[in-house]
Design a protein around this motif. Structure first.
Motif, PDB file in Angstrom:
ATOM      1  N   ASN A  72      30.513  41.014  37.815  1.00 44.49           N
ATOM      2  CA  ASN A  72      30.421  42.527  37.417  1.00 44.49           C
ATOM      3  C   ASN A  72      30.611  43.298  39.100  1.00 44.49           C
ATOM      4  O   ASN A  72      31.351  44.158  38.716  1.00 44.49           O
ATOM      5  CB  ASN A  72      28.769  43.013  37.571  1.00 44.49           C
ATOM      6  N   ALA A  73      30.415  42.964  40.073  1.00 42.94           N
ATOM      7  CA  ALA A  73      30.777  43.411  41.135  1.00 42.94           C
ATOM      8  C   ALA A  73      32.848  42.844  41.556  1.00 42.94           C
ATOM      9  O   ALA A  73      32.784  43.349  42.465  1.00 42.94           O
ATOM     10  CB  ALA A  73      30.197  42.535  42.138  1.00 42.94           C
ATOM     11  N   LEU A  74      32.765  42.165  40.723  1.00 41.40           N
ATOM     12  CA  LEU A  74      34.420  41.455  41.269  1.00 41.40           C
ATOM     13  C   LEU A  74      35.616  42.369  39.572  1.00 41.40           C
ATOM     14  O   LEU A  74      36.388  42.003  39.887  1.00 41.40           O
ATOM     15  CB  LEU A  74      34.764  40.598  41.018  1.00 41.40           C
ATOM     16  N   HIS A  75      34.914  43.463  39.182  1.00 43.20           N
ATOM     17  CA  HIS A  75      35.638  43.719  37.741  1.00 43.20           C
ATOM     18  C   HIS A  75      36.905  44.592  38.568  1.00 43.20           C
ATOM     19  O   HIS A  75      37.562  44.582  38.418  1.00 43.20           O
ATOM     20  CB  HIS A  75      34.843  44.135  37.392  1.00 43.20           C
ATOM     21  N   TYR A  76      35.828  45.492  39.723  1.00 47.46           N
ATOM     22  CA  TYR A  76      37.391  46.690  40.124  1.00 47.46           C
ATOM     23  C   TYR A  76      38.435  46.265  40.971  1.00 47.46           C
ATOM     24  O   TYR A  76      39.401  46.409  41.084  1.00 47.46           O
ATOM     25  CB  TYR A  76      36.174  47.558  41.025  1.00 47.46           C
ATOM     26  N   ASP A  77      37.706  45.422  41.485  1.00 43.52           N
ATOM     27  CA  ASP A  77      39.029  44.157  42.872  1.00 43.52           C
ATOM     28  C   ASP A  77      39.830  43.458  41.890  1.00 43.52           C
ATOM     29  O   ASP A  77      41.389  43.716  41.740  1.00 43.52           O
ATOM     30  CB  ASP A  77      38.031  43.571  43.707  1.00 43.52           C
ATOM     31  N   TYR A  78      39.396  42.872  41.424  1.00 36.46           N
ATOM     32  CA  TYR A  78      40.827  42.090  39.802  1.00 36.46           C
ATOM     33  C   TYR A  78      41.256  43.121  39.501  1.00 36.46           C
ATOM     34  O   TYR A  78      42.844  42.839  38.979  1.00 36.46           O
ATOM     35  CB  TYR A  78      39.740  40.662  39.437  1.00 36.46           C
ATOM     36  N   LEU A  80      41.788  46.549  39.805  1.00 37.89           N
ATOM     37  CA  LEU A  80      42.965  46.870  40.568  1.00 37.89           C
ATOM     38  C   LEU A  80      44.011  45.852  41.356  1.00 37.89           C
ATOM     39  O   LEU A  80      45.178  46.750  40.906  1.00 37.89           O
ATOM     40  CB  LEU A  80      41.792  47.214  41.823  1.00 37.89           C
ATOM     41  N   GLN A  81      44.104  44.485  41.042  1.00 36.58           N
ATOM     42  CA  GLN A  81      45.133  44.119  41.410  1.00 36.58           C
ATOM     43  C   GLN A  81      46.237  43.338  40.768  1.00 36.58           C
ATOM     44  O   GLN A  81      47.110  43.361  40.314  1.00 36.58           O
ATOM     45  CB  GLN A  81      44.590  42.463  41.768  1.00 36.58           C
ATOM     46  N   ALA A  82      45.481  43.719  39.524  1.00 34.28           N
ATOM     47  CA  ALA A  82      46.131  43.720  37.791  1.00 34.28           C
ATOM     48  C   ALA A  82      47.470  44.495  37.161  1.00 34.28           C
ATOM     49  O   ALA A  82      47.958  44.322  37.557  1.00 34.28           O
ATOM     50  CB  ALA A  82      45.484  43.167  36.735  1.00 34.28           C
ATOM     51  N   LEU A  83      46.366  45.981  37.602  1.00 33.83           N
ATOM     52  CA  LEU A  83      47.313  47.095  37.515  1.00 33.83           C
ATOM     53  C   LEU A  83      48.214  47.257  38.624  1.00 33.83           C
ATOM     54  O   LEU A  83      48.880  47.737  37.826  1.00 33.83           O
ATOM     55  CB  LEU A  83      46.485  48.434  37.653  1.00 33.83           C
ATOM     56  N   GLU A  84      48.032  46.973  40.100  1.00 37.45           N
ATOM     57  CA  GLU A  84      49.337  47.136  40.943  1.00 37.45           C
ATOM     58  C   GLU A  84      50.135  45.837  40.810  1.00 37.45           C
ATOM     59  O   GLU A  84      51.281  45.832  41.004  1.00 37.45           O
ATOM     60  CB  GLU A  84      48.264  46.883  42.540  1.00 37.45           C
ATOM     61  N   ALA A  85      50.085  44.630  39.937  1.00 37.46           N
ATOM     62  CA  ALA A  85      51.000  44.098  39.167  1.00 37.46           C
ATOM     63  C   ALA A  85      51.648  44.039  38.143  1.00 37.46           C
ATOM     64  O   ALA A  85      52.336  43.392  37.687  1.00 37.46           O
ATOM     65  CB  ALA A  85      49.950  42.123  39.282  1.00 37.46           C
ATOM     66  N   ASP A  86      51.288  45.532  37.971  1.00 39.06           N
ATOM     67  CA  ASP A  86      52.037  46.066  36.882  1.00 39.06           C
ATOM     68  C   ASP A  86      51.682  45.245  35.396  1.00 39.06           C
ATOM     69  O   ASP A  86      52.555  45.884  34.025  1.00 39.06           O
ATOM     70  CB  ASP A  86      54.009  46.025  36.982  1.00 39.06           C
ATOM     71  N   LYS A  87      50.664  45.071  35.092  1.00 41.31           N
ATOM     72  CA  LYS A  87      49.616  44.193  34.281  1.00 41.31           C
ATOM     73  C   LYS A  87      48.587  45.592  33.581  1.00 41.31           C
ATOM     74  O   LYS A  87      47.580  45.912  34.548  1.00 41.31           O
ATOM     75  CB  LYS A  87      49.029  43.027  34.436  1.00 41.31           C
ATOM     76  N   ASN A  88      48.455  45.435  32.026  1.00 42.43           N
ATOM     77  CA  ASN A  88      47.336  46.060  31.222  1.00 42.43           C
ATOM     78  C   ASN A  88      46.344  45.315  31.309  1.00 42.43           C
ATOM     79  O   ASN A  88      46.337  44.152  31.906  1.00 42.43           O
ATOM     80  CB  ASN A  88      47.920  45.823  30.068  1.00 42.43           C
ATOM     81  N   VAL A  89      45.045  45.902  31.481  1.00 45.67           N
ATOM     82  CA  VAL A  89      43.616  45.588  31.557  1.00 45.67           C
ATOM     83  C   VAL A  89      42.945  45.680  31.037  1.00 45.67           C
ATOM     84  O   VAL A  89      42.832  46.917  30.559  1.00 45.67           O
ATOM     85  CB  VAL A  89      43.416  45.370  33.164  1.00 45.67           C
ATOM     86  N   ILE A  90      42.006  44.607  30.190  1.00 41.67           N
ATOM     87  CA  ILE A  90      41.135  44.707  29.628  1.00 41.67           C
ATOM     88  C   ILE A  90      39.250  44.083  30.476  1.00 41.67           C
ATOM     89  O   ILE A  90      39.970  43.217  30.489  1.00 41.67           O
ATOM     90  CB  ILE A  90      40.959  43.744  28.411  1.00 41.67           C
ATOM     91  N   CYS A  91      38.615  44.891  30.607  1.00 35.12           N
ATOM     92  CA  CYS A  91      37.919  44.630  31.949  1.00 35.12           C
ATOM     93  C   CYS A  91      36.665  45.000  30.658  1.00 35.12           C
ATOM     94  O   CYS A  91      36.318  45.100  30.401  1.00 35.12           O
ATOM     95  CB  CYS A  91      38.096  45.826  32.447  1.00 35.12           C
ATOM     96  N   SER A  97      31.387  48.948  38.816  1.00 30.10           N
ATOM     97  CA  SER A  97      29.606  49.322  39.579  1.00 30.10           C
ATOM     98  C   SER A  97      29.289  50.506  39.759  1.00 30.10           C
ATOM     99  O   SER A  97      28.487  51.092  39.540  1.00 30.10           O
ATOM    100  CB  SER A  97      29.829  48.277  40.763  1.00 30.10           C
ATOM    101  N   THR A  98      30.382  51.293  40.110  1.00 27.94           N
ATOM    102  CA  THR A  98      30.480  52.783  40.162  1.00 27.94           C
ATOM    103  C   THR A  98      31.294  53.851  39.847  1.00 27.94           C
ATOM    104  O   THR A  98      32.624  52.978  39.054  1.00 27.94           O
ATOM    105  CB  THR A  98      30.249  52.816  41.378  1.00 27.94           C
ATOM    106  N   THR A  99      31.044  55.006  39.295  1.00 26.11           N
ATOM    107  CA  THR A  99      32.413  56.079  38.619  1.00 26.11           C
ATOM    108  C   THR A  99      33.146  55.904  39.578  1.00 26.11           C
ATOM    109  O   THR A  99      34.512  56.167  39.194  1.00 26.11           O
ATOM    110  CB  THR A  99      31.496  57.296  38.420  1.00 26.11           C
ATOM    111  N   ALA A 100      33.257  55.732  40.550  1.00 25.56           N
ATOM    112  CA  ALA A 100      34.122  55.766  42.012  1.00 25.56           C
ATOM    113  C   ALA A 100      35.479  54.627  41.812  1.00 25.56           C
ATOM    114  O   ALA A 100      35.997  54.469  41.896  1.00 25.56           O
ATOM    115  CB  ALA A 100      34.137  56.161  43.705  1.00 25.56           C
TER     116      ALA A 100
END
Length: 329
Positions: A72-78, A80-91, A97-100
């Protein structure tokens, strides 16, 4: 859709099975820190590429969508990396972990015109949609009861002194985000955001909730959401109104065996569902992406954000602290 997966747990296997069963989607790459685990999963599902370096995988131009099923704690990092590589994301749930964290991912996805989804099977199930169609027959609502309890395969190790991710505050574990999240989605998709939420957890020595009761207050009725990773129960959902009650003879994630009880009359509402629950959510995501339906995607993101806001506030008020809480986004 050309998908890559991050994670090699059982839920990734369910996702890959859903990929095989849906049209218009193909998994072409698997990421795992363990090459052996990645290769075993790739061989099982006939996937051609295995990456142990996520940056290398995200440079693969054939991939357009990334499925994130890491701890769970790695959802944001992975994500974000995928989005910044111009990939759609299904998480996978819980989204972040947080709304931020979720707010930042949403901002990046919108800026890059990418799709971002939370994989939460409940709201995509055919029987859930049937419940939505019949809920008014119950009249004025008075009580909702959801119990999703499942003795964790890692709980014995936790009792023996080990620190599995799912029972570790540093990895955003616990029963609220792992199991009760389904009960919360079930309730909030039907009735919206509650006026108040309060969590009563059983907290272990390391500060994680191994089980707990969340009460969602809607004023004229309450939803009592129970989830346990430290004990077993017969899972069920019951929605009580002044005209009768609706009963689901399963956990809220799948909504199996739905019946309506008005006075002395019982009506079976269930339709036959695919046992691979992820089949339906993936099918919906494929349709949205193919139609370039950003409005629906953004509506779903707003709804997921409302759920996460309730979860985060209830968790913090109960004294459960994640490492991610101190993170500056």
């Amino acid at each position: 859709m050309k998908v890559a997966t991050i994670g090699t747990s059982f839920i990734t296997e369910w996702f890959l099975t859903a990929v095989e069963q849906n049209e218009g989607v193909e998994c072409i790459a698997i990421h795992s820190r363990s090459e052996a685990k990645g290769k075993a999963l790739a061989d099982k599902f006939h996937v051609g590429k295995v990456y142990t370096n996520v940056d290398e995988m995200l440079c693969d131009e054939q991939i357009d969508t990334v499925y994130v099923a890491s701890p769970n704690a790695l959802h944001y990092d992975y994500a974000l990396q995928a989005l910044e590589a111009d990939k759609n994301v299904i998480c996978e749930k819980p989204f972040t972990s947080t709304t931020a964290e979720l707010d930042h991912l949403t901002e990046v996805a919108k800026a890059r015109k990418l799709f971002l989804f939370e994989a939460i099977v409940t709201v995509h199930m055919p029987n859930f949609k049937t419940i939505q169609e019949h809920i008014e027959e119950l009249g004025k609502l008075r009580m909702v009861q959801c119990n999703f309890s499942q003795y964790s395969s890692r709980y014995d190790k936790f009792l023996a002194g080990e620190n599995p991710n799912i029972f570790n505050p540093e990895f955003s574990g616990g029963a609220l985000g792992d199991l009760n999240i389904y009960n919360i989605h079930f309730t909030m998709k039907l009735f919206g955001k509650p006026k108040h939420a309060q969590y009563f957890p059983n907290i272990a020595e390391n500060g994680i909730d191994t089980s707990g009761v969340l009460i969602l207050d809607y004023g004229s009725f309450k939803s009592v959401c129970v989830a346990c990773k430290d004990s077993r129960s017969k899972n069920s959902v019951q929605i009580q109104g002044e005209n009768g009650y609706l009963y689901i003879e399963s956990e809220s994630s799948k909504c199996d065996n739905v019946s309506m009880h008005i006075n002395d009359s019982e009506t079976l509402l269930s339709v036959e569902q695919n046992p691979i629950a992820l089949y339906y959510e993936l099918g919906d995501f494929i349709k949205i992406i193919n139609a370039k339906d950003y409005d629906t995607c953004y509506e779903m993101l707003k709804y997921s954000r409302d759920v996460l806001d309730v979860v985060e506030h209830a968790r913090k008020a109960a004294g459960i602290v994640f490492k991610a809480d101190s993170r500056t986004i």
